[in-house]
Design an enzyme around this catalytic site. Structure first.
Site, PDB file in Angstrom:
ATOM      1  N   SER A 264       0.716  -1.394  -0.111  1.00 44.06           N
ATOM      2  CA  SER A 264       0.048   0.169  -0.447  1.00 44.06           C
ATOM      3  C   SER A 264       0.987   1.409  -0.375  1.00 44.06           C
ATOM      4  O   SER A 264       2.506   1.154   0.000  1.00 44.06           O
ATOM      5  CB  SER A 264      -1.158  -0.052   1.135  1.00 44.06           C
ATOM      6  N   LYS A 265       0.283   2.505  -0.116  1.00 49.96           N
ATOM      7  CA  LYS A 265       0.913   3.353  -0.383  1.00 49.96           C
ATOM      8  C   LYS A 265       1.636   3.566   0.940  1.00 49.96           C
ATOM      9  O   LYS A 265       2.842   4.235   1.053  1.00 49.96           O
ATOM     10  CB  LYS A 265       0.293   5.282  -0.542  1.00 49.96           C
ATOM     11  N   ARG A 266       0.944   3.224   1.959  1.00 46.93           N
ATOM     12  CA  ARG A 266       1.482   3.376   3.229  1.00 46.93           C
ATOM     13  C   ARG A 266       2.732   2.864   4.025  1.00 46.93           C
ATOM     14  O   ARG A 266       3.644   3.454   4.672  1.00 46.93           O
ATOM     15  CB  ARG A 266       0.507   3.137   4.448  1.00 46.93           C
ATOM     16  N   GLY A 268       4.917   2.964   1.144  1.00 46.43           N
ATOM     17  CA  GLY A 268       5.789   3.545   0.970  1.00 46.43           C
ATOM     18  C   GLY A 268       6.601   4.783   1.609  1.00 46.43           C
ATOM     19  O   GLY A 268       7.166   4.435   1.889  1.00 46.43           O
ATOM     20  N   ASP A 269       5.311   5.205   2.752  1.00 49.70           N
ATOM     21  CA  ASP A 269       5.776   6.502   3.246  1.00 49.70           C
ATOM     22  C   ASP A 269       6.289   6.024   4.287  1.00 49.70           C
ATOM     23  O   ASP A 269       7.489   6.855   4.555  1.00 49.70           O
ATOM     24  CB  ASP A 269       4.371   6.495   3.210  1.00 49.70           C
TER      25      ASP A 269
END
Ligand code: GLU
Length: 510
Positions: A264-266, A268-269
């Site tokens: 998920s994008k999370r 990556g962050d």
């Protein structure tokens, strides 16, 4: 000659394209090219509540950056357009009506509140509410299977909201074939009667997707695993319409670096890597998400990495150009199990591509950075000088941006000196030694790397002092720190005048 292989990438424009979506597009592209087929882009924008205006352009830009442009789609070889589902609305109504007429679908008038009450009632008994064969004709649900034609017509005429549901068959064992997963069998009694057409006059994904795949003559549906549960309904819809079904291939999920769960994008962050190909600005919130392009990745390295997320060639070879991928790609070698995303491996691919690019190509990429830093490269001579520098440092670079950090001292006199290195290497007596060295350098005629090395080393040997006593402070003077390639290569590159200037600078400042 173009073949009958026609595949489509059918994203919903709900935001930027996640790398999982790019991987789906890539496999479709590779499959199409491998079989001389056509790669189609269709925008599935029937869910108006999730529509994001800049997403479509983002998707197109991303495919273009990755070098996997679509052959057919919006404003391009429009054979079966329009390619935005929102512009095909009329069509879906017509096909929903056909299913109503043939008994494969029915009107349902249950309100959201009523359905909610059924759901809650079931939950209270520890059960899950499914709208299908087991309850659709029992009288508790309001649909055209239990109402008379007149009652149905009266409700429609009165403007009551309705949906059209698929009437999934009872007591059937459905045999399906997936190109990656093989034979799949399912008992139709476990299926619910999915909505095909919504109150707002729009089709759901299922109906629109099947109608369009048929009308656009799609031969293979290659898409993410998250659509596998929809496959029975889709196969049944083809059957209901009396159409040949395309072949299906469901790609494995892309997993978090730790292995479990969808990337998920999370993730990556949290771990500091992008999950989108291009930078994306959320127009509603102003949030900017990082992209591989802007982070400095080469498109071919990015694509090579993505190709390996769920596929492998069955050999040790890992570096594949796009052409080589087209040649080698095979759905039969796509794995069933999820593919773990690795930010380290992604960097590794980038590094490999940096090394395989020619010095000339890398120099071209480096020039704009030099301009930005205020360094002018005005003629071919200077350019070939830069190319020599690139050649000496490329090995240690992963991104084009790294080249500056690795080589700034070739272009600029150091303005700062590494304090630790200074403390250890700039000693009492060093200034005098460096002053003497300046005189030696002034007298060197042939300023090639080999000759300066020979003459300076001779001088050191004659003085009977350790090499380090001269070489370390000299490097510090020229580079600002104890780093960089062969010292005499640096000297030869920056030239006599600059070498002297830098030593004198260091004497003055340290
Ligand atoms: N619109 C669907 C998506 O967003 C397409 C799924 C499919 O390829 O059938 O992924």
């Amino acid at each position: 000659m173009e073949s009958n292989v026609r595949v489509r990438f059918a994203p919903s424009p709900t935001g930027p394209l996640h790398i999982g979506g790019v991987r789906t597009a890539l496999y479709n592209y590779l499959f199409a090219k491998k079989h001389n087929g056509t790669f189609i882009l269709r925008i599935e924008d029937t869910d108006q509540t999730r529509y994001v205006a800049n997403a479509e352009q983002y998707i197109i830009d991303a495919l273009n950056w990755c070098n996997i442009p679509f052959d057919e789609g919006i404003n391009k070889n429009e054979k079966f357009g329009p390619y935005r589902q929102s512009e095909r609305k009329e069509l879906y109504k017509k096909y929903a009506t056909i299913l109503l007429e043939t008994g494969w679908a029915y009107y349902a008038f249950d309100t959201a509140e009523e359905l909610d009450a059924h759901r809650k009632g079931h939950e209270a008994e520890g059960k899950t509410f499914i709208y299908n064969w087991h309850n659709r004709e029992k009288g508790r649900l309001v649909n055209s299977l239990v109402l008379t034609d007149e009652e149905v017509q009266a409700k429609i005429n009165a403007g009551e909201n309705y949906v059209i549901r698929f009437k999934s068959p009872q007591d059937e064992i459905l045999q399906m074939e997936d190109e990656i997963r093989g034979n799949i069998t399912i008992d139709t009694n476990t299926l619910d009667d999915k909505i095909l057409f919504k109150t707002d006059g729009m089709p759901t994904y299922h109906l629109a997707n099947i109608v369009d795949d048929h009308l656009m003559e799609i031969s293979h549906v290659i898409r993410g695993e998250e659509w596998l549960p929809s496959m029975p309904l889709h196969v049944l819809l083809y059957k209901a319409f009396g159409w040949d079904s395309p072949k299906f291939a469901h790609l494995p999920l892309i997993l978090k670096p730790v292995g479990k769960g969808k990337l998920s994008k999370r993730d990556g962050d949290k771990l500091g890597f992008p999950v989108f190909p291009l930078e994306y600005t959320n127009e509603a919130t102003g949030d900017v998400s990082r992209g591989y392009k802007e982070d400095g990745y080469f498109a071919d390295a990015f694509i090579n990495m993505l190709a390996f997320l769920g596929w492998n060639p069955g050999t040790e070879q890992e570096i594949f150009s796009l052409e080589a991928l087209v040649e080698t790609f095979d759905l039969k070698r796509v794995s069933k199990s999820g593919a773990k995303f690795s930010p380290d491996k992604t960097k590794w691919f980038q590094q490999q591509y940096m090394q395989t690019k020619s010095d000339e190509a890398v120099t071209e990429l480096f020039l704009p950075i030099l301009t930005e830093k205020g360094i002018s490269v005005a003629n071919e001579d200077e350019k070939s000088q830069v190319q020599k520098i690139v050649s000496s440092i490329k090995e240690r670079a992963i991104f084009v941006e790294d080249l500056w950090d690795l080589s700034s001292y070739f272009f600029e006199t150091p303005s700062e000196y590494d304090a630790k290195n200074v403390k250890k290497n700039w000693k009492e007596g060093t200034p005098e030694l460096m002053q003497e060295l300046v005189e030696i350098i002034k007298n060197i005629e042939d300023f090639s790397s080999a000759n300066t090395e020979k003459e300076i080393k001779e001088w050191i040997t004659n003085k009977e002092i350790g090499f380090g006593k001269v070489m370390q402070p000299l490097r510090l003077s020229l580079v600002g720190k104890l780093a960089g390639p062969h010292l005499f290569d640096i000297i030869a590159t920056i030239g006599k005048q600059e070498t002297i200037l830098r030593i004198e600078n260091a004497i003055e400042k340290l």
